[in-house]
Scaffold this motif. Structure first.
Motif, PDB file in Angstrom:
ATOM      1  N   THR A  57       0.474  -1.354   0.030  1.00  0.00           N
ATOM      2  CA  THR A  57       0.310  -0.039  -0.161  1.00  0.00           C
ATOM      3  C   THR A  57       1.113   1.435   0.104  1.00  0.00           C
ATOM      4  N   PHE A  58       2.038   1.158   0.750  1.00  0.00           N
ATOM      5  CA  PHE A  58       2.823   2.252   0.745  1.00  0.00           C
ATOM      6  C   PHE A  58       3.397   2.818  -0.415  1.00  0.00           C
ATOM      7  N   MET A  59       4.254   1.956  -1.038  1.00  0.00           N
ATOM      8  CA  MET A  59       4.613   2.165  -2.759  1.00  0.00           C
ATOM      9  C   MET A  59       3.864   1.927  -3.226  1.00  0.00           C
ATOM     10  N   TYR A  60       2.625   1.369  -3.450  1.00  0.00           N
ATOM     11  CA  TYR A  60       1.175   2.207  -4.478  1.00  0.00           C
ATOM     12  C   TYR A  60       1.063   3.384  -4.527  1.00  0.00           C
ATOM     13  N   PHE A  61       1.219   3.880  -2.650  1.00  0.00           N
ATOM     14  CA  PHE A  61       0.424   5.625  -2.713  1.00  0.00           C
ATOM     15  C   PHE A  61       1.760   5.915  -3.232  1.00  0.00           C
ATOM     16  N   SER A  62       3.305   5.770  -3.209  1.00  0.00           N
ATOM     17  CA  SER A  62       3.871   6.684  -2.833  1.00  0.00           C
ATOM     18  C   SER A  62       3.544   6.974  -4.790  1.00  0.00           C
ATOM     19  N   GLU A  63       4.297   6.150  -5.454  1.00  0.00           N
ATOM     20  CA  GLU A  63       3.955   6.178  -6.711  1.00  0.00           C
ATOM     21  C   GLU A  63       3.217   6.741  -7.483  1.00  0.00           C
ATOM     22  N   HIS A  64       1.554   6.579  -6.864  1.00  0.00           N
ATOM     23  CA  HIS A  64       0.841   7.449  -7.715  1.00  0.00           C
ATOM     24  C   HIS A  64       0.358   8.793  -7.043  1.00  0.00           C
ATOM     25  N   PHE A  65       1.204   9.274  -5.823  1.00  0.00           N
ATOM     26  CA  PHE A  65       1.111  10.758  -5.273  1.00  0.00           C
ATOM     27  C   PHE A  65       2.668  11.164  -6.366  1.00  0.00           C
ATOM     28  N   ARG A  66       3.264  10.549  -5.981  1.00  0.00           N
ATOM     29  CA  ARG A  66       4.756  11.409  -7.432  1.00  0.00           C
ATOM     30  C   ARG A  66       4.072  11.409  -8.855  1.00  0.00           C
ATOM     31  N   GLU A  67       3.954  10.429  -9.299  1.00  0.00           N
ATOM     32  CA  GLU A  67       2.730  10.854 -10.784  1.00  0.00           C
ATOM     33  C   GLU A  67       2.482  12.900 -10.157  1.00  0.00           C
ATOM     34  N   LYS A  68       2.009  12.561  -9.291  1.00  0.00           N
ATOM     35  CA  LYS A  68       0.749  13.705  -9.047  1.00  0.00           C
ATOM     36  C   LYS A  68       1.754  14.692  -8.737  1.00  0.00           C
ATOM     37  N   ALA A  74      10.496   9.938  -2.961  1.00  0.00           N
ATOM     38  CA  ALA A  74      10.486   8.783  -4.053  1.00  0.00           C
ATOM     39  C   ALA A  74      11.156   7.596  -3.639  1.00  0.00           C
ATOM     40  N   LEU A  75      10.072   6.417  -4.233  1.00  0.00           N
ATOM     41  CA  LEU A  75      10.883   5.025  -3.872  1.00  0.00           C
ATOM     42  C   LEU A  75      12.007   4.851  -5.158  1.00  0.00           C
ATOM     43  N   ILE A  76      12.449   3.833  -4.690  1.00  0.00           N
ATOM     44  CA  ILE A  76      14.329   3.675  -5.584  1.00  0.00           C
ATOM     45  C   ILE A  76      14.179   2.121  -5.577  1.00  0.00           C
ATOM     46  N   GLY A  77      13.845   1.058  -5.040  1.00  0.00           N
ATOM     47  CA  GLY A  77      13.480  -0.243  -5.867  1.00  0.00           C
ATOM     48  C   GLY A  77      13.509  -1.708  -4.119  1.00  0.00           C
ATOM     49  N   TRP A  78      12.900  -1.976  -4.762  1.00  0.00           N
ATOM     50  CA  TRP A  78      12.245  -2.930  -3.577  1.00  0.00           C
ATOM     51  C   TRP A  78      12.386  -4.603  -3.758  1.00  0.00           C
ATOM     52  N   HIS A 117      -1.725  23.507   3.047  1.00  0.00           N
ATOM     53  CA  HIS A 117      -1.753  23.335   2.021  1.00  0.00           C
ATOM     54  C   HIS A 117      -1.120  22.563   1.337  1.00  0.00           C
ATOM     55  N   SER A 118      -0.349  21.642   1.967  1.00  0.00           N
ATOM     56  CA  SER A 118       0.084  20.982   0.678  1.00  0.00           C
ATOM     57  C   SER A 118      -0.630  19.414   1.260  1.00  0.00           C
ATOM     58  N   LEU A 119      -1.073  19.788   2.765  1.00  0.00           N
ATOM     59  CA  LEU A 119      -2.298  18.171   2.513  1.00  0.00           C
ATOM     60  C   LEU A 119      -3.898  18.836   1.825  1.00  0.00           C
ATOM     61  N   ALA A 120      -4.185  19.982   1.739  1.00  0.00           N
ATOM     62  CA  ALA A 120      -4.995  20.308   0.693  1.00  0.00           C
ATOM     63  C   ALA A 120      -4.969  19.311  -0.487  1.00  0.00           C
ATOM     64  N   GLN A 121      -3.839  19.872  -0.714  1.00  0.00           N
ATOM     65  CA  GLN A 121      -3.458  19.169  -2.098  1.00  0.00           C
ATOM     66  C   GLN A 121      -3.297  18.155  -2.484  1.00  0.00           C
ATOM     67  N   LEU A 122      -2.463  17.388  -1.396  1.00  0.00           N
ATOM     68  CA  LEU A 122      -2.137  15.594  -1.017  1.00  0.00           C
ATOM     69  C   LEU A 122      -3.909  15.007  -1.899  1.00  0.00           C
ATOM     70  N   GLN A 123      -4.818  15.491  -0.560  1.00  0.00           N
ATOM     71  CA  GLN A 123      -6.311  14.751  -0.022  1.00  0.00           C
ATOM     72  C   GLN A 123      -6.884  15.054  -1.602  1.00  0.00           C
ATOM     73  N   VAL A 124      -6.919  16.057  -2.208  1.00  0.00           N
ATOM     74  CA  VAL A 124      -7.583  16.764  -3.328  1.00  0.00           C
ATOM     75  C   VAL A 124      -7.088  16.401  -4.308  1.00  0.00           C
ATOM     76  N   LYS A 125      -5.623  15.961  -5.133  1.00  0.00           N
ATOM     77  CA  LYS A 125      -5.031  15.667  -6.246  1.00  0.00           C
ATOM     78  C   LYS A 125      -4.843  14.204  -6.387  1.00  0.00           C
ATOM     79  N   GLY A 126      -4.338  14.030  -4.760  1.00  0.00           N
ATOM     80  CA  GLY A 126      -4.187  13.105  -4.312  1.00  0.00           C
ATOM     81  C   GLY A 126      -4.986  12.143  -4.638  1.00  0.00           C
ATOM     82  N   HIS A 127      -5.979  12.340  -4.670  1.00  0.00           N
ATOM     83  CA  HIS A 127      -7.329  11.325  -4.701  1.00  0.00           C
ATOM     84  C   HIS A 127      -8.061  11.591  -6.299  1.00  0.00           C
ATOM     85  N   GLU A 128      -7.579  11.800  -6.975  1.00  0.00           N
ATOM     86  CA  GLU A 128      -7.879  11.894  -8.950  1.00  0.00           C
ATOM     87  C   GLU A 128      -7.382  10.326  -9.167  1.00  0.00           C
ATOM     88  N   GLY A 129      -7.357   9.166  -9.479  1.00  0.00           N
ATOM     89  CA  GLY A 129      -7.790   7.861  -9.726  1.00  0.00           C
ATOM     90  C   GLY A 129      -6.517   7.688  -9.295  1.00  0.00           C
TER      91      GLY A 129
END
Length: 484
Positions: A57-68, A74-78, A117-129
């Motif tokens: 879950t952490f890795m999926y959220f991280s990659e999704h949020f970084r795309e936004k 940033a994830l480097i590897g696993w 301010h960054s929280l509001a962006q994470l909540q709204v933009k991170g929600h998209e998709g």
């Protein structure tokens, strides 16, 4: 631990570079372990955890949020087993660290405002998709999750007070409040544990977020309430009001439309209450049931926050039995129960805390009173058997990390605190002048030194009582002094 470090090294080698050094970082409240890897080009963080769904879950959220382009590492590897992942090193300075170091400065306020301010962006933009089926637990913070937080408070704090109340009426009020809070106009990504220790400050002054793997879909007010009303931060009332308005401004800007502030704030107040009670439940569980002293000492501030809230804010819904229970929790009697005694200039008690070597004998009590405590630390794994620790003491970081992370020293000390606190409080009430507490180990170098320092710090912080600290064996060798 050695096997984990070897696995991290193997992962790095498979990615093309062996680390120059692997530093073990302090463990947080979870079972995850963190390591700082020193590489030729800089550093990164390795995380090890056996909870693979949590890692996923952490890795999926991280990659999704970084795309936004959102402020997460940033994830480097696993590794193939997905028990270890590498991520960008954001440093060690949290917003809580800034608050504790600088106090209520304009700079710290600006960092809180930037974080919201960054929280509001994470909540709204991170929600998209975002695919909410990838959430670790619930996909949405709905009625069931709200009820779980309320029941957590009931079972682990309220019921431990042993005060009478109508259990069925309280459950009915819980149901009504949960239903009220579920019907919110806005539902976006909810961080779930948004607080100042999960916000890291880079040297550039920019904020980044960590530990969002418990996130789900939910009301945005919950995260704002979690941060602004964090008990440990203990922000002043004027900051709380200003920061809430700052957050609503940022939220409106991000969604591109105004909100009904009266309704938004009414539901925000409901989530403030939920968060305050969830924190009390956590403190009750860790302190009253697991007997961890540091959580018990946090209860008075949490109760004072709750008292101010119910005296000054409205929920927008009638819950009479719930209100009766809240009044019980913030009564003077309950606050006094959890507020420790503190020494005054007239308090005669002085506590002497020693570390010593059993090979040389137990320190004598020069006061002539006798008694006190002698604790044997030899049941704890001995760092002195490790070659790299032989010339170090219990005050060196490497030894402290070993004792805290690879032995049962934390459990041992929690039990020591419980026993000693009873006597200290009794001696303060009865006007006694002296108490001697000694910790022994084989050489008086590692375990006993660490334990004596920890108890001295605990007594000074909790009771504000004079403590004379002596490391008998080490002072004889001139290895340590009486400061820490």
């Amino acid at each position: 631990m050695i096997a984990v470090i070897d696995a991290i090294r193997d992962l790095c080698i498979s990615m093309g570079e062996a680390p120059l050094d692997i530093e073990v970082l302090p463990q947080s409240g979870s079972d995850r372990r963190y390591f700082r890897l020193h590489l030729k080009g800089g550093t990164c963080i390795a995380t090890y955890g056996n909870n693979i769904p949590e890692n996923d879950t952490f890795m999926y959220f991280s990659e999704h949020f970084r795309e936004k382009a959102l402020p997460v590492p940033a994830l480097i590897g696993w590794n193939e087993e997905r028990t270890i992942y590498l991520q960008e090193d954001l440093g060690d300075i949290s917003l809580l660290n800034k608050l504790e170091e600088e106090g209520l400065t304009d700079n710290v306020y600006a960092l809180f405002k930037q974080s919201l301010h960054s929280l509001a962006q994470l909540q709204v933009k991170g929600h998209e998709g975002l695919d909410y089926t990838r959430c670790l637990t619930n996909q949405e913070f709905g009625k069931q999750a709200i009820m779980a937080d309320l029941l957590y408070f009931k079972y682990y704090f309220l019921d431990a007070l042993r005060k009478p109340y109508d259990k069925q009426k309280l459950i009915d009020d819980f149901e009504a409040l949960s239903t009220y809070l579920t019907h919110t106009e806005y539902k976006y990504f909810m961080f779930r544990d948004f607080q100042s220790r999960n916000i890291l400050i880079r040297e550039s002054g920019n904020v980044f977020f960590i530990d969002y793997q418990g996130g789900m879909r939910g009301a945005p007010q919950y995260d704002a309430a979690s941060m602004i009303w964090q008990a440990r931060a203990n922000l002043p009332d004027n900051w709380k009001e200003r920061l809430l308005n700052d957050y609503i401004d940022s939220f409106e800007q991000t969604i591109g439309q105004p909100v009904d502030r009266a309704i938004f704030k009414s539901q925000y107040n409901g989530y403030v209450l939920i968060r305050l009670l969830q924190v009390l439940g956590a403190y009750g569980f860790r302190g009253l049931f697991e007997r961890k002293a540091q959580f018990l000492t946090s209860i008075p501030q949490a109760l004072n926050n709750l008292r101010w809230f119910i005296d000054n804010q409205s929920l927008g819904i009638a819950v009479p039995e719930f209100r009766k229970v809240l009044d019980i929790c913030v009564s003077d009697e309950i606050l006094e129960r959890f507020t420790p005694l503190t020494a005054t200039p007239e308090t005669p008690l002085t506590i002497r805390v020693n570390s010593f070597s059993f090979r040389k004998g137990i320190p004598t009590d020069d006061s002539g009173n006798g008694g006190g405590f002698v604790f044997d630390c030899r049941g704890i794994l001995n760092p002195g058997r490790q070659e790299e620790f032989k010339v170090l003491t219990g005050r060196d970081k490497e030894v402290k990390d070993y004792l805290e992370q690879q032995t049962r020293m934390p459990e041992f000390l929690n039990s020591v605190f419980d026993v000693v606190d009873i006597t200290v409080e009794d001696y303060m009430k009865r006007g006694f002048e002296s108490l001697v507490i000694s910790f022994g180990c084989t050489g008086g170098q590692h375990r006993s030194v660490y334990a004596a320092d920890a108890l001295a710090r605990h007594l000074r912080n909790k009771y504000k009582v004079p403590v004379v600290l002596q490391h008998v064996e080490q002072e004889a060798k001139n290895w340590v002094n009486n400061k820490y």
